[in-house]
Scaffold this motif. Structure first.
Motif, mmCIF file in Angstrom:
data_model
loop_
_atom_site.group_PDB
_atom_site.id
_atom_site.type_symbol
_atom_site.label_atom_id
_atom_site.label_comp_id
_atom_site.label_asym_id
_atom_site.label_seq_id
_atom_site.Cartn_x
_atom_site.Cartn_y
_atom_site.Cartn_z
ATOM 1 N N LEU A 112 0.841 -1.205 0.000
ATOM 2 C CA LEU A 112 0.000 0.000 0.000
ATOM 3 C C LEU A 112 0.873 1.251 0.000
ATOM 4 N N VAL A 113 0.566 2.166 -0.901
ATOM 5 C CA VAL A 113 1.291 3.437 -0.935
ATOM 6 C C VAL A 113 0.334 4.515 -0.455
ATOM 7 N N GLU A 114 0.746 5.297 0.543
ATOM 8 C CA GLU A 114 -0.170 6.331 1.042
ATOM 9 C C GLU A 114 -0.026 7.613 0.233
ATOM 10 N N SER A 115 -1.152 8.170 -0.147
ATOM 11 C CA SER A 115 -1.144 9.459 -0.832
ATOM 12 C C SER A 115 -0.794 10.529 0.198
ATOM 13 N N VAL A 116 0.280 11.257 -0.043
ATOM 14 C CA VAL A 116 0.683 12.316 0.893
ATOM 15 C C VAL A 116 0.025 13.614 0.425
ATOM 16 N N SER A 117 -0.862 14.141 1.275
ATOM 17 C CA SER A 117 -1.628 15.337 0.901
ATOM 18 C C SER A 117 -0.835 16.618 1.143
ATOM 19 N N PHE A 118 -1.326 17.681 0.552
ATOM 20 C CA PHE A 118 -0.812 19.021 0.851
ATOM 21 C C PHE A 118 -1.731 19.631 1.899
ATOM 22 N N ARG A 135 2.658 19.347 13.341
ATOM 23 C CA ARG A 135 2.631 18.933 14.756
ATOM 24 C C ARG A 135 3.973 18.324 15.127
ATOM 25 N N PRO A 136 4.325 18.350 16.407
ATOM 26 C CA PRO A 136 5.558 17.672 16.821
ATOM 27 C C PRO A 136 5.506 16.208 16.373
ATOM 28 N N GLY A 137 6.584 15.732 15.819
ATOM 29 C CA GLY A 137 6.640 14.327 15.388
ATOM 30 C C GLY A 137 6.276 14.146 13.919
ATOM 31 N N GLU A 138 5.639 15.139 13.323
ATOM 32 C CA GLU A 138 5.304 15.012 11.906
ATOM 33 C C GLU A 138 6.525 15.402 11.052
ATOM 34 N N ILE A 139 6.591 14.799 9.869
ATOM 35 C CA ILE A 139 7.720 15.067 8.976
ATOM 36 C C ILE A 139 7.174 15.613 7.662
ATOM 37 N N ASP A 140 7.703 16.775 7.271
ATOM 38 C CA ASP A 140 7.270 17.398 6.015
ATOM 39 C C ASP A 140 7.629 16.473 4.848
ATOM 40 N N TYR A 154 2.557 15.038 5.604
ATOM 41 C CA TYR A 154 1.925 15.935 4.636
ATOM 42 C C TYR A 154 3.042 16.725 3.965
ATOM 43 N N PHE A 155 2.683 17.441 2.904
ATOM 44 C CA PHE A 155 3.533 18.524 2.408
ATOM 45 C C PHE A 155 2.921 19.774 3.030
ATOM 46 N N PHE A 156 3.651 20.430 3.918
ATOM 47 C CA PHE A 156 3.126 21.600 4.620
ATOM 48 C C PHE A 156 3.444 22.846 3.800
ATOM 49 N N ILE A 157 2.390 23.537 3.361
ATOM 50 C CA ILE A 157 2.597 24.713 2.510
ATOM 51 C C ILE A 157 1.748 25.884 3.025
ATOM 52 N N SER A 158 2.049 27.079 2.516
ATOM 53 C CA SER A 158 1.296 28.264 2.938
ATOM 54 C C SER A 158 -0.043 28.306 2.197
ATOM 55 N N ARG A 159 -0.948 29.159 2.676
ATOM 56 C CA ARG A 159 -2.251 29.317 2.008
ATOM 57 C C ARG A 159 -2.048 29.818 0.577
ATOM 58 N N GLU A 160 -1.066 30.734 0.401
ATOM 59 C CA GLU A 160 -0.802 31.299 -0.937
ATOM 60 C C GLU A 160 -0.362 30.182 -1.892
ATOM 61 N N GLU A 161 0.552 29.328 -1.404
ATOM 62 C CA GLU A 161 1.040 28.221 -2.248
ATOM 63 C C GLU A 161 -0.115 27.269 -2.589
ATOM 64 N N PHE A 162 -0.982 27.047 -1.587
ATOM 65 C CA PHE A 162 -2.105 26.132 -1.802
ATOM 66 C C PHE A 162 -3.030 26.688 -2.893
ATOM 67 N N ILE A 163 -3.344 27.975 -2.766
ATOM 68 C CA ILE A 163 -4.264 28.602 -3.734
ATOM 69 C C ILE A 163 -3.667 28.542 -5.146
ATOM 70 N N GLN A 164 -2.353 28.741 -5.217
ATOM 71 C CA GLN A 164 -1.668 28.664 -6.507
ATOM 72 C C GLN A 164 -1.824 27.268 -7.118
#
Ligand code: ADP
Ligand code: 5GP
Length: 192
Positions: free
Chosen positions: A35-41, A47-52, A56-66
């Protein structure tokens, strides 16, 4: 994407925040290495312990809207005040390689996947035993403040009204029992 020719399976796991979805998905990926997990934006803070790039791919609201404007998402939704979106390119690549793809989505994203993929998307709803227990789990997890926990609980009431609407329903009361059932359902989907 030609949905009729998929070799790999699509599994969507949906549950109110705090149910135990991430805990179970982590185990599932170890027990079902194909199984391959889809990594969302997402625009939510890390959160502590999470890895970019892994959680997730952690992005700004501006990047998301783009990205949204560039049509890069298979689906996207605003959930608990943040944006979340599924990468079209990632999913297309996995499916073209015949891989099984696992999605961790909210109800809105799940509905979009059903509209897009129909029967091909296998949806498993995981329900907490009660909203009271959900609240306890969210508070014990300690990753959100009271205001955000309350918002997540309010949304949980709405999401729980949809629990009967999908392909499989599992109650996460006892984690071992629930996880065993999740493995059985996954096995069934992968064999089908
Ligand atoms: P989600 O990904 O659905 O938001 P998590 O997997 O982060 O939820 O789980 C929320 C919290 O509840 C975690 O602290 C987890 O260890 C705990 N938890 C998960 N399943 C159970 C269970 N069956 N009984 C008690 N606590 C649980
Ligand atoms: P969390 O902030 O707790 O990681 O996730 C909050 C909610 O957003 C969860 O219900 C999770 O399943 C959902 N979610 C995560 N990624 C996506 C996505 O790409 N699209 C949608 N629609 N929901 C997502």
């Amino acid at each position: 994407m030609n949905k009729e020719n998929f070799v790999g399976k699509l599994i969507v796991i949906v549950a109110p925040s705090g149910t135990g979805k991430s805990t179970m998905i982590k185990r599932l990926k170890t027990d079902f290495p194909t199984l391959v997990e889809s990594v969302s934006f997402t625009t939510r803070p890390i959160r502590p312990g999470e890895i970019d790039g892994l959680s997730y791919f952690f992005i700004s609201r501006e990047e998301f809207i783009q990205k949204k404007e560039n049509n890069e998402f298979l689906e996207w939704a605003e959930v608990h005040g943040n944006f979340y979106g599924t990468s079209k390119a990632f999913v297309e690549k996995c499916l073209s390689e015949g891989k099984h793809v696992l999605f961790d989505l909210d109800v809105q994203g799940t509905d979009s996947m059903k509209v897009y993929f129909g029967e091909v998307a296998n949806v498993i709803f995981i329900s907490p035993p009660s909203v009271e227990e959900l609240e306890k789990r969210l508070r014990n997890r300690g990753t959100e403040n009271t205001q955000i926990i309350n918002l997540r609980l309010m949304n949980a009431h709405k999401e729980l009204q949809r629990k009967e609407d999908f392909d499989f329903l599992i109650y996460n009361d006892d984690i071992e029992k629930a996880y065993k059932r999740l493995c059985e359902v996954t096995q069934k989907i992968l064999k089908g």
